[in-house]
Every structure is written in structure tokens, then in C-alpha cells.
Design an enzyme around this catalytic site. Structure first.
Site, short mmCIF file in Angstrom:
data_model
loop_
_atom_site.label_atom_id
_atom_site.label_comp_id
_atom_site.label_asym_id
_atom_site.label_seq_id
_atom_site.Cartn_x
_atom_site.Cartn_y
_atom_site.Cartn_z
N THR A 390 21.92 47.37 21.37
CA THR A 390 21.78 46.04 20.77
C THR A 390 21.17 46.08 19.37
O THR A 390 20.64 47.09 18.94
CB THR A 390 20.96 45.11 21.72
OG1 THR A 390 21.53 45.16 23.00
CG2 THR A 390 20.90 43.69 21.26
N GLU A 410 26.08 46.01 24.74
CA GLU A 410 25.37 46.33 25.99
C GLU A 410 24.80 47.75 25.94
O GLU A 410 23.77 47.95 25.35
CB GLU A 410 26.26 46.10 27.20
CG GLU A 410 25.61 45.90 28.55
CD GLU A 410 24.25 46.47 28.88
OE1 GLU A 410 23.25 45.96 28.33
OE2 GLU A 410 24.16 47.38 29.70
N1 GLU Z 1 23.20 43.58 27.23
C1 GLU Z 1 21.80 43.32 27.18
C2 GLU Z 1 21.56 41.82 27.18
O1 GLU Z 1 22.37 41.06 26.75
C3 GLU Z 1 21.14 43.93 26.01
C4 GLU Z 1 21.23 45.41 26.09
C5 GLU Z 1 20.22 46.13 25.29
O2 GLU Z 1 19.53 45.56 24.46
O3 GLU Z 1 20.13 47.34 25.50
O4 GLU Z 1 20.55 41.42 27.64
#
Ligand code: GLU
Length: 570
Positions: A390, A410
Site C-alpha cells: 500500500t 493489497e
Molecule cells: N489491502 C489492505 C487494506 O485495504 C491494505 C494492505 C496493506 O497495507 O498492506 O486494508
């Protein structure tokens, strides 16, 4: 650490507002405040935003150009193959607009998506690579929706810096190099990803090597000229659907109709009070913003300022608040379009005061369980682990518009699939794999057309006069709300600069064990925390936050010393 040799990085004419070589907890030398500012996880992406500001663009234009550039230079973390959440405050206003560009499951997805033939949840390592984990990407639609309201520059202009970076190429940073090395086996199985990130002999590209991504430059040009239609229909949609449906592992059932049906949405923000300030962030499908507001609301009654940042009691209170907020997040978080998320109940000051009564300054909550906020229907949602990735961006323009955007694919390199030169997300593994527990449906179970629950919590903080004083957000899966709440507490109660607040170590917990960020800061507190009854473990958390704060005479930025991020001002 910022690699000073990064090719194509022109920062000579920019005030580099933050030097990121200071160890956690140490202040970078404060530069003069800037009139406008971009904080992002990569200097070339931040420079793309600054280029928009220089051209007379708004914070909206800058945040869009920055996230587009991140698609190129930080492909392991975010980009147009993923989704994002944007919190935007137009100058003078007191309530932000919030935009939801979260990915959606294909309509044919069922709650058995991540179950094996025996109905058991797949291991994450099996579920992630390939097509099945890929949600319909949301960033392009979200940027267009928000840009139509708040952009000043033409849509096509936003793509200029990113297209140049993709076509001219960019140098691999140490962080990207280590992400490639860590995912080399998975990337090797996906030819388009291998062509970008591995040598012909399969060895990973290393720091300083140059990557040209002409396919991505062409995608940018098409979307710059044709708008979202050039992404969600036509050749790009066909290529994306072919990539996921014919993936060598875990083929998807995504259709061209799923792409065409994607809509970004403007949502109601989630806001709450902290001291004399007001904090606003993203509502569902993010559970992150609600958790930030809940954590802060629960901490209202404790004098953290008097305790100070070096007090184990202060961190104990912070961790207990986190545990309570996370118990609620797990029980109630999900896509508001599919399940009733009792946001008002979860952020109601009276409810939070009642929750805070569970917190004692001297002992621990044996096991944090969800509360019963108004509007709650009983549900259970087991938490699954997430891999840090992210990217967050915080921007202020000279007119006072402020953007706080978090975007993600993700996990590192998402699904490892590539279409049109960009990495495709694995956001669908943010759903809970187990659809039902003890006869109760899980709020965040897979359903066709649904958005998976997010932790992303881009936030904006207002002073008592309604003026924006801080914008902050973070990457790192479920650690995100804790990072954001910690930064806000550190700025408001401990009077740290946004830079020092971000650098300050973190305690993360979403169960009954406190994960203390490894290093001397918490090593010195571990005995005291254990004496209060906490189970603790020290671990190097993969944190990455970005922020900006209003100071006398302008803006100051903060970027995480654990990352390659910078804040650039002008
Ligand atoms: N997919 C995660 C979310 O939307 C974030 C993943 C990450 O920051 O590693 O909460």
C-alpha cells in the site's frame, strides 16, 4: 532510505522538506514551511504531484498525478490495477468529501471463493497468486469522479509525469529490489510480471537497474485520451479479463460486464472528536476510519499529554483502545452496500465512553470482545493476516485544498499478474475466507459485486475553528488505523511534528498480544507493559505513513523514515 542516484529525479528546484535519514524518534531539521506540499512514498511520485501544483493544479490534480506515478515506480504497493480511498477537503470547508475506489468482486464470485473442496479456507499463500484474488480495480474511476469535482487541470495532464516515467524508465530503489527478491518465485510464474521485474535468466532485478514499461505508457495514454471508458471497456478491459481468467494459477470468473459495471462512489465521511479537534476519515468499506475515530474517542478521557510519549502507561492505554476498536472492526466491518455497518453506533461518543470504561490504567482487558453499538446485529468475523504493502499520499495546495489518499494492490505485487503494464491487485483476499461461524454470517464474507473490508484510513484533522491542521494516512494492512491514531495522538497530545509523530514507534495489536515495534523505544518499556499483564512480542513492523501539517506560515511534511518516502514543498 532515499537513493540520491535515482535517475530522473529532479528535486534541485524543490525544497526537500523532510530528510528521511533520521532514526525513528529523531527530528529531521525543520525547514521553512512550504506554501504547498506533497508527501508520498517515492520521491519521483511526489515530484509528479509538485509538477501539477507548479502548473496551477489543485491538491486533487497533484494527488492524482502522484498515485499514477506510483503505479510506475512503486508497483509492489499501489497503482491503477488496484483500489484506493480518497478524503478531500476543499478550502474553507469543514466536512471532507470521501471517495471510494475500492475493488469489487466479480458478480460470479461466491462465498466459497477461497474455500477448498472440503469447505476449508485456503492458505493465503495458495489463494493470493493468480486470477481469483483480483478485484475489479477502482482507482481510475475514483480519480475521475473526484477530479470532475475538484480538478483544475485537464484530465490528460495528470498522466504526463507517469507516462514519462513509464516510457523513459525508472531506477529500481532498494525497497523495490527487496520486494522483487522476496516475490521472485511467484513473479517467475507470471510471464508479464517476470518480463518487467526479472532478468531473462530469472534472477531478480536489483537496486539501480533501469526498468522501461512501454506497455504502461500506452495504457496511460489511452486512459488520458479516453477517460475511464478506455480502462473499463475496450482493449484494456479485454486484456485485464483475459489475464485473470486465463491465469496459470487460480483462474478468475471476471467478465467484461464486471469491468463495465464498476462505479466509484462518493460516501459519507466518518468523523469524531479528539480533544478540541475533529478527525474525519473514510467510512465503509473501510473499517479503518471507524477504528481511528473509535480509538481516539475511547482515549478522550485519559490524559495522555500528562503521561507523555515515553510512558508505558500511555502506550498501555493506547493498546487497550486499539484492542477494543479492533474487536468491533472484526465483528462489524464490511461493505455497507451489502451489510449494515453500524457506523453511527460504533462512533457514538456515549458508546465510546462506555467502551473506554473497560480500560484500566493499571490492568489489562483479559480478552477484548466486540461491544453492542446501536444498530448492531450479532455477527462474527475472524481476522485473517495481511501482508504489508500500500501507499499513502497527503497533499495541500496553495489555496488550502487538502487531499489524503491511500491506495493499494493489497499484498506485495498484488496477485503478481500484469495487464497493460500494471500489476493487478489481490484485494479479494481482504475478504474473510470463512463465510459463516457458528451459524452466523460473517460481515466481510465474499459476495458477488461486493467490496472487501479495508483498513485504509486516510484522515484529515480540523482545529476548533474548522481549519485543516493535519492530513495523515498509512500503509501496512491492519496496522494502518493504529499508525494513523498514533500520529494524531503524537501531534495533538505530545506536540510532535508530523515527521516525528510518524517516526515514533508503534504498538500494534488485533488480539491479546501486543506487538511492540522492535527497537530501543519499546525494549525500554517491555518489562513495565508485562508487569501490567500484557503478553508482548517485539517485531519489526512494516510501517509506512505520510502526512502534512499546517504550521505558522504554511505546511510542513512528514514521511516515514522506515520508507523511501519524502515530503516535497514549494
Ligand atoms: N489491502 C489492505 C487494506 O485495504 C491494505 C494492505 C496493506 O497495507 O498492506 O486494508
Amino acid at each position: 532510505m532515499v537513493d540520491p542516484t535515482i535517475r530522473g529525479l529532479r528535486v534541485k528546484h524543490l525544497a526537500i522538506a523532510v530528510v528521511l535519514l533520521a532514526p525513528a524518534g529523531l527530528a529531521a531539521k525543520a525547514p521553512n514551511p512550504a506554501q504547498a506540499m506533497v508527501s508520498a512514498a517515492d520521491p519521483r511520485a511526489a515530484a509528479a504531484g509538485v509538477e501539477m501544483l507548479r502548473a496551477g493544479g489543485s491538491a486533487m490534480d497533484a494527488v492524482a498525478a502522484t498515485v499514477l506515478a506510483l503505479t510506475v515506480v512503486e508497483p509492489q504497493s499501489s497503482g491503477i490495477g488496484g483500489g484506493g480511498l480518497l478524503v478531500y477537503q476543499k478550502t474553507g470547508g469543514r466536512v471532507p468529501a470521501t471517495f471510494d475506489g475500492r475493488e469489487k468482486a466479480p458478480m460470479a464470485a461466491t462465498e466459497a471463493l477461497f474455500l477448498d473442496a472440503a469447505g476449508k479456507p485456503l492458505p493465503r499463500g495458495v489463494a493470493i497468486p493468480g486470477g481469483k484474488s483480483v478485484g475489479v480495480p477502482g482507482n481510475v474511476a475514483m480519480l475521475k469522479l473526484a477530479h470532475a469535482k475538484y480538478g483544475k487541470l485537464p484530465w490528460a495532464t495528470l498522466f504526463g509525469p507517469a507516462t514519462r516515467l513509464a516510457r523513459g524508465g525508472y531506477d529500481v530503489t532498494p525497497r523495490l529490489a527487496s520486494a522483487i527478491a522476496g516475490s521472485a518465485t511467484t513473479l517467475a510464474r507470471q510471464p508479464a510480471a517476470a518480463a518487467l521485474f526479472l532478468h531473462a535468466d530469472g534472477t531478480p532485478k536489483t537496486a539501480g537497474e533501469h526498468i522501461v514499461n512501454e506497455a504502461l505508457a500506452l495504457t496511460f495514454e489511452a486512459v488520458a485520451a479516453g477517460g475511464p471508458a478506455a480502462f473499463y471497456a475496450g482493449a484494456n478491459a479485454a486484456a485485464l479479463v483475459a489475464a485473470v481468467d486465463h491465469a496459470p494459477t487460480n483462474p478468475s470468473t471476471m467478465t467484461i460486464a464486471d469491468m463495465a459495471a464498476y462505479r466509484a462512489k462518493e460516501r459519507a465521511p466518518v468523523c469524531g472528536a479528539y480533544r478540541t479537534y475533529r478527525v474525519c476519515s473514510m467510512g465503509p468499506p473501510s473499517a479503518g476510519g471507524t477504528a481511528v475515530v473509535a480509538m481516539l474517542g475511547q482515549l478522550q478521557g485519559f490524559d495522555l499529554a500528562a503521561l507523555g510519549k515515553d510512558s508505558p502507561v500511555a502506550w498501555h492505554l493506547f493498546a487497550e483502545s486499539e484492542r477494543l476498536a479492533f474487536a468491533d472492526r472484526a465483528a462489524y466491518g464490511g461493505d455497507r452496500d451489502f451489510v449494515d455497518v453500524p457506523v453511527a453506533g460504533l462512533t457514538d461518543p456515549a458508546y465510546l465512553r462506555a467502551r473506554a470504561k473497560l480500560i484500566s490504567a493499571t490492568g489489562v482487558i483479559a480478552h477484548a470482545v466486540p461491544g453492542q453499538p446501536k444498530g448492531a446485529k450479532p455477527r462474527i468475523a475472524p481476522e485473517s493476516g495481511e501482508i504489508p504493502s500500500t501507499s499513502d499520499i497527503a497533499v495541500a495546495d496553495a489555496a488550502g485544498n487538502v487531499a489524503s489518499l491511500t491506495s493499494t494492490v493489497e499484498g506485495g505485487f498484488g496477485s503478481s499478474l500484469v495487464a497493460g503494464g500494471y500489476i493487478l491487485n489481490n484485494e479479494l483476499t481482504d475478504f474473510d475466507f470463512v463465510p459463516e461461524v457458528g451459524g452466523a454470517k460473517v460481515a466481510n464474507r465474499v459476495e458477488g459485486g461486493k467490496r472487501p473490508r479495508s483498513s485504509m484510513s486516510p484522515a484529515i484533522v480540523y482545529d476548533k475553528n474548522g481549519k485543516v491542521v493535519l492530513a495523515v494516512g498509512a500503509a501496512g494492512g491492519p496496522t494502518i488505523p493504529a499508525q494513523v491514531a498514533k500520529a494524531i495522538v503524537a501531534v495533538i497530545d505530545w506536540h510532535l511534528s508530523v515527521q516525528d509523530a510518524i517516526a515514533l514507534p508503534l504498538i500494534f495489536t488485533n488480539d491479546d498480544t501486543l506487538v511492540l515495534e522492535k527497537g530501543p523505544f519499546f525494549a525500554a518499556m517491555e518489562t513495565a507493559l508485562r508487569a501490567m499483564g500484557h503478553a508482548t512480542v517485539q517485531y519489526p513492523l512494516g510501517l509506512k505513513a505520510n502526512g502534512i501539517e499546517r504550521v505558522r506560515g504554511g505546511w510542513r511534511g512528514g514521511a516515514d523514515p522506515r520508507s523511501e518516502g519524502v515530503a516535497l514543498g514549494l
